[in-house]
Scaffold this motif. Sequence first.
Motif, PDB file in Angstrom:
ATOM      1  N   GLU A 142     -55.071 -18.315 -26.197  1.00 16.23           N
ATOM      2  CA  GLU A 142     -55.515 -18.590 -27.580  1.00 16.23           C
ATOM      3  C   GLU A 142     -56.975 -19.006 -27.581  1.00 16.23           C
ATOM      4  O   GLU A 142     -57.742 -18.611 -28.478  1.00 16.23           O
ATOM      5  N   ARG A 143     -57.396 -19.795 -26.585  1.00 13.33           N
ATOM      6  CA  ARG A 143     -58.802 -20.201 -26.508  1.00 13.33           C
ATOM      7  C   ARG A 143     -59.714 -19.009 -26.210  1.00 13.33           C
ATOM      8  O   ARG A 143     -60.817 -18.916 -26.742  1.00 13.33           O
ATOM      9  N   LEU A 144     -59.259 -18.096 -25.356  1.00 13.36           N
ATOM     10  CA  LEU A 144     -60.108 -16.983 -24.939  1.00 13.36           C
ATOM     11  C   LEU A 144     -60.126 -15.829 -25.937  1.00 13.36           C
ATOM     12  O   LEU A 144     -61.161 -15.178 -26.124  1.00 13.36           O
ATOM     13  N   ILE A 145     -58.967 -15.548 -26.572  1.00 13.50           N
ATOM     14  CA  ILE A 145     -58.824 -14.306 -27.345  1.00 13.50           C
ATOM     15  C   ILE A 145     -58.594 -14.552 -28.826  1.00 13.50           C
ATOM     16  O   ILE A 145     -59.217 -13.928 -29.685  1.00 13.50           O
ATOM     17  N   GLY A 146     -57.678 -15.448 -29.138  1.00 11.81           N
ATOM     18  CA  GLY A 146     -57.324 -15.691 -30.540  1.00 11.81           C
ATOM     19  C   GLY A 146     -55.893 -16.172 -30.639  1.00 11.81           C
ATOM     20  O   GLY A 146     -55.189 -16.301 -29.626  1.00 11.81           O
ATOM     21  N   PRO A 147     -55.420 -16.464 -31.870  1.00 14.37           N
ATOM     22  CA  PRO A 147     -54.088 -17.063 -32.066  1.00 14.37           C
ATOM     23  C   PRO A 147     -52.982 -16.201 -31.464  1.00 14.37           C
ATOM     24  O   PRO A 147     -53.062 -14.972 -31.445  1.00 14.37           O
ATOM     25  N   PHE A 148     -51.928 -16.869 -30.987  1.00 14.74           N
ATOM     26  CA  PHE A 148     -50.767 -16.168 -30.461  1.00 14.74           C
ATOM     27  C   PHE A 148     -50.201 -15.264 -31.550  1.00 14.74           C
ATOM     28  O   PHE A 148     -50.002 -15.699 -32.696  1.00 14.74           O
ATOM     29  N   PRO A 149     -49.915 -14.000 -31.254  1.00 16.87           N
ATOM     30  CA  PRO A 149     -49.600 -13.032 -32.323  1.00 16.87           C
ATOM     31  C   PRO A 149     -48.187 -13.144 -32.895  1.00 16.87           C
ATOM     32  O   PRO A 149     -47.883 -12.453 -33.872  1.00 16.87           O
ATOM     33  N   PHE A 150     -47.317 -13.987 -32.319  1.00 17.30           N
ATOM     34  CA  PHE A 150     -45.930 -14.061 -32.794  1.00 17.30           C
ATOM     35  C   PHE A 150     -45.559 -15.507 -33.100  1.00 17.30           C
ATOM     36  O   PHE A 150     -46.199 -16.447 -32.621  1.00 17.30           O
ATOM     37  N   SER A 151     -44.496 -15.673 -33.867  1.00 22.20           N
ATOM     38  CA  SER A 151     -44.086 -17.010 -34.301  1.00 22.20           C
ATOM     39  C   SER A 151     -43.174 -17.693 -33.288  1.00 22.20           C
ATOM     40  O   SER A 151     -42.898 -18.887 -33.396  1.00 22.20           O
ATOM     41  N   ARG A 152     -42.692 -16.971 -32.299  1.00 25.29           N
ATOM     42  CA  ARG A 152     -41.820 -17.563 -31.288  1.00 25.29           C
ATOM     43  C   ARG A 152     -41.964 -16.772 -29.988  1.00 25.29           C
ATOM     44  O   ARG A 152     -42.501 -15.671 -29.985  1.00 25.29           O
ATOM     45  N   TYR A 153     -41.449 -17.381 -28.880  1.00 30.03           N
ATOM     46  CA  TYR A 153     -41.514 -16.695 -27.590  1.00 30.03           C
ATOM     47  C   TYR A 153     -40.408 -17.226 -26.692  1.00 30.03           C
ATOM     48  O   TYR A 153     -40.191 -18.442 -26.626  1.00 30.03           O
ATOM     49  N   SER A 154     -39.711 -16.304 -26.012  1.00 29.61           N
ATOM     50  CA  SER A 154     -38.588 -16.684 -25.142  1.00 29.61           C
ATOM     51  C   SER A 154     -38.731 -16.036 -23.774  1.00 29.61           C
ATOM     52  O   SER A 154     -39.303 -14.955 -23.633  1.00 29.61           O
ATOM     53  N   ILE A 155     -38.199 -16.739 -22.767  1.00 30.72           N
ATOM     54  CA  ILE A 155     -38.103 -16.182 -21.424  1.00 30.72           C
ATOM     55  C   ILE A 155     -36.636 -15.858 -21.187  1.00 30.72           C
ATOM     56  O   ILE A 155     -35.786 -16.758 -21.197  1.00 30.72           O
ATOM     57  N   VAL A 156     -36.321 -14.570 -20.999  1.00 31.02           N
ATOM     58  CA  VAL A 156     -34.934 -14.109 -20.930  1.00 31.02           C
ATOM     59  C   VAL A 156     -34.655 -13.596 -19.514  1.00 31.02           C
ATOM     60  O   VAL A 156     -35.431 -12.827 -18.967  1.00 31.02           O
ATOM     61  N   GLU A 157     -33.522 -14.043 -18.983  1.00 39.19           N
ATOM     62  CA  GLU A 157     -33.130 -13.661 -17.630  1.00 39.19           C
ATOM     63  C   GLU A 157     -32.059 -12.574 -17.674  1.00 39.19           C
ATOM     64  O   GLU A 157     -31.155 -12.632 -18.517  1.00 39.19           O
ATOM     65  N   ASN A 158     -32.172 -11.594 -16.808  1.00 41.50           N
ATOM     66  CA  ASN A 158     -31.084 -10.618 -16.661  1.00 41.50           C
ATOM     67  C   ASN A 158     -30.809 -10.389 -15.182  1.00 41.50           C
ATOM     68  O   ASN A 158     -31.462 -10.986 -14.318  1.00 41.50           O
ATOM     69  N   ARG A 159     -29.836  -9.550 -14.864  1.00 39.72           N
ATOM     70  CA  ARG A 159     -29.397  -9.414 -13.477  1.00 39.72           C
ATOM     71  C   ARG A 159     -30.228  -8.420 -12.676  1.00 39.72           C
ATOM     72  O   ARG A 159     -30.179  -8.414 -11.456  1.00 39.72           O
TER      73      ARG A 159
END
Length: 807
Positions: free
Chosen positions: A5-22
């Motif tokens: 955000e400091r280098l480029i600009g505001p985060f483009p989405f309202s949420r963010y998740s880290i999802v695990e799969n097999r």
Amino acid sequence: IKRYERLIGPFPFSRYSIVENRLPTGYGMPTFTLLGQAVLRLPFIKDTSLGHEILHSWFGNSLRLDGTGNWCEGLTTYLADQRYAEDSGKGREYRKQQLMRYVSFVHPGNIMPLIDFHQGGDSGPSAKKMRAIGYDKGSMVFCMLNREVGDRNFYEVLRQLYSENRYKKIGWTDIETTFSQVTGRDISLFFGQWLLRNDIPELSIDDADMTRENGKSVLSFRLKQGSRDPYQLQVPVSVQTMDGWKTTLVQMDSPEQRFSVTVDTLPEKLVLDPDYTLMRALQPAEQYPAWMRVMGAEKKIVVLPEEEDRSRFQPLIRELKGRGWQMVSASELKNSELAENTLIFLGSSIHTLGVFGRIRHPAQGFILDVRNNPLNPAYCMVLVSSSGPEETLAVVHKLNHYGNYSYLHFIHGQIREKRRSPSADGIELELFTPPMGIPVRQTQDFNEIINTLLKSRVVYIGEQHTDYSSHLLQLQVIQALYKKNKENPGLIIGMEMFPRTSQQALDAYCSGAITEEREFLQASEYFKVWGFDYRLYRDIINYAKDHHIPLVGLNIDNTIVSSVFRSGSTDGLSREQLARVAEERDLELPGYRERLLAIHAMHNSSPHGSDFAGFLQAQSMWDETMAKSIARTLTDNPGKQMVVLAGIGHVYKDSAIPPRVARRINGPITQSVLIADNGMDRGVEPGRQVDYLMLTRSVELAPAGKIGVVLDTVEKTENSPARVRIVKLSPHGRAGQAGLLENDIILTINDFPVASVGDLKAGLLDKKPGDTVTLTIKRKQKTLRIKVELSSMDMSAMMMPPGHPGK
């Protein structure tokens, strides 16, 4: 997220998740990243790959690809992976690994320009090639672009691209246009050469020169590009002096250009691109042996062990067969194939080839040991050990994740050790490297040195073969050690000058069974196996004879060495010849290859030149066989001290015979090395290890009497014995005046039978210029006796003894 955000600009989405799969995945999707369970467990993921996937929120999922080329993977790799490494002080290491991946997987047959990169894929050689182009080359292009325009302009372009094109598709053209607008300059040449060309720059440096101006050193050098169509480059140049490093950028736009750098003190080393900020080809010295080089190699051979040993490697054999890798047994592999392929040796298969000597791997677990191919560093050799099939199965699918490493040790599938072998950083050119010195305060008199040498099991006295003062030093040391050793078990002298096949003649002469010196020379075939003036060694041999000191022939037949030297491999040797050679040979002793390269360059400019693989193997056979002879003698004669007489290049403690002897001896062994320095022919190479540089007086033998002819041998047939024929008369001798002619056959000299050139030389023993000899010669159907006055020199005096590479 805060970082970008400091280098480029505001985060483009309202949420963010880290999802695990097999599955072993790593995808950056809008609002989430999808990572495999096994990937998430890796300790480095949080600090590297996770940031890469999060950054795709800006580049890839907000600013999307327009289908004209994938720019976002290179930019994301630069801003995440490469910059994270820079933050932790490992930027140079990371960029070098990027170039290593590129040269490992991108070859002339599969190359393509960056503009054609669209998708990286997941696994396999094709996917690794695509990632090397799109991720690694792309990252390096943005690294160079950042340096070209500066941080301020670079990040202003990224912010403008993001603010004006959010949730839109853009391509390389949009990026180029924005950089030109922000910087106010035409930047099309930069984008054109790095996006559209499928080659990369190949840089080299030579023709360095130094002058002194106004108390400073002005270093001039030539920088060259390998391609006819040169790149425009900003090349970082670093010069090392005793004051430290001075780095500057030079602008290069021609196939070759001269540049100069001014420094306050003498320049010691010149290095191009030491921090790897250029996308370029790596020189061989910069490429460390790594598993990725093996995976990416175009020609790979898996060398299988004996049938009873294969079960331990079966999971790996199945995996590599599935990839299409060629499989051969050790008995099927030709020696000539060693220098032209990347080879993977499983288990005991390596021990039959005489390349690495004794392999010391841990007994437990699975070991992958990647080394540079000693015969050709463009390829690798891999030594694989495993204590069982379960150990192999536990790691076979993990190896792809360790491509950057040279050595891996797993136990039960868990990594216990991983390391990379050292290599040069940047394109190096040694200049005025500070010399090594010998402290004068350590100078000892001869008796002190002898008393110290008495504690050594082996004493090597290195020689310049034609330097008489070297041989007088050898005699002095032998006499002194013999006198000190009289109350001890005694002394043995080992000689490079004689092969082991001459041992019977040596024993017979020393025991008195042979009393005539010329008979000994015939029996030992001295002039055939060595050829240097026998008078150089005569006093040593006769002192040993008179004092019953055993003489041991250390060498192998020069016909074996010459065959390998000239043919480039051992394929032409018979089983009998191979049996005479030390089977355990180590071609990768530190400094050995580098030292022999300089010698080979000299020989390769002569009619006797060979390829380096043959030269290296021939020299290692020479050194290893002598080492085996020494070790066997020491084992058979416990308590006795051995003096070894050999050429200087064979006695260095770091890279010649001594470490090879130590490898063969159980337990510690003390070895000492002496080298003669007569003030004229200093034979010690910089950086080589010796114990004593002996200051000797320059002494020359009196000229020997010469007939003045060039000879060859007429081979023995069923109808006639071997004979010696005059090929040419020397204008420096008196043979022509005496009546000798070309094609005359010499039958005797002073009634001493002549069947070989050695016989003739033996007949000339003790003859001086001005003496007269009588030759019996056959000329067509006539037999004549001709008296010849001897002179001091003939044309044959300039000829190198046969079968003697590397001297």
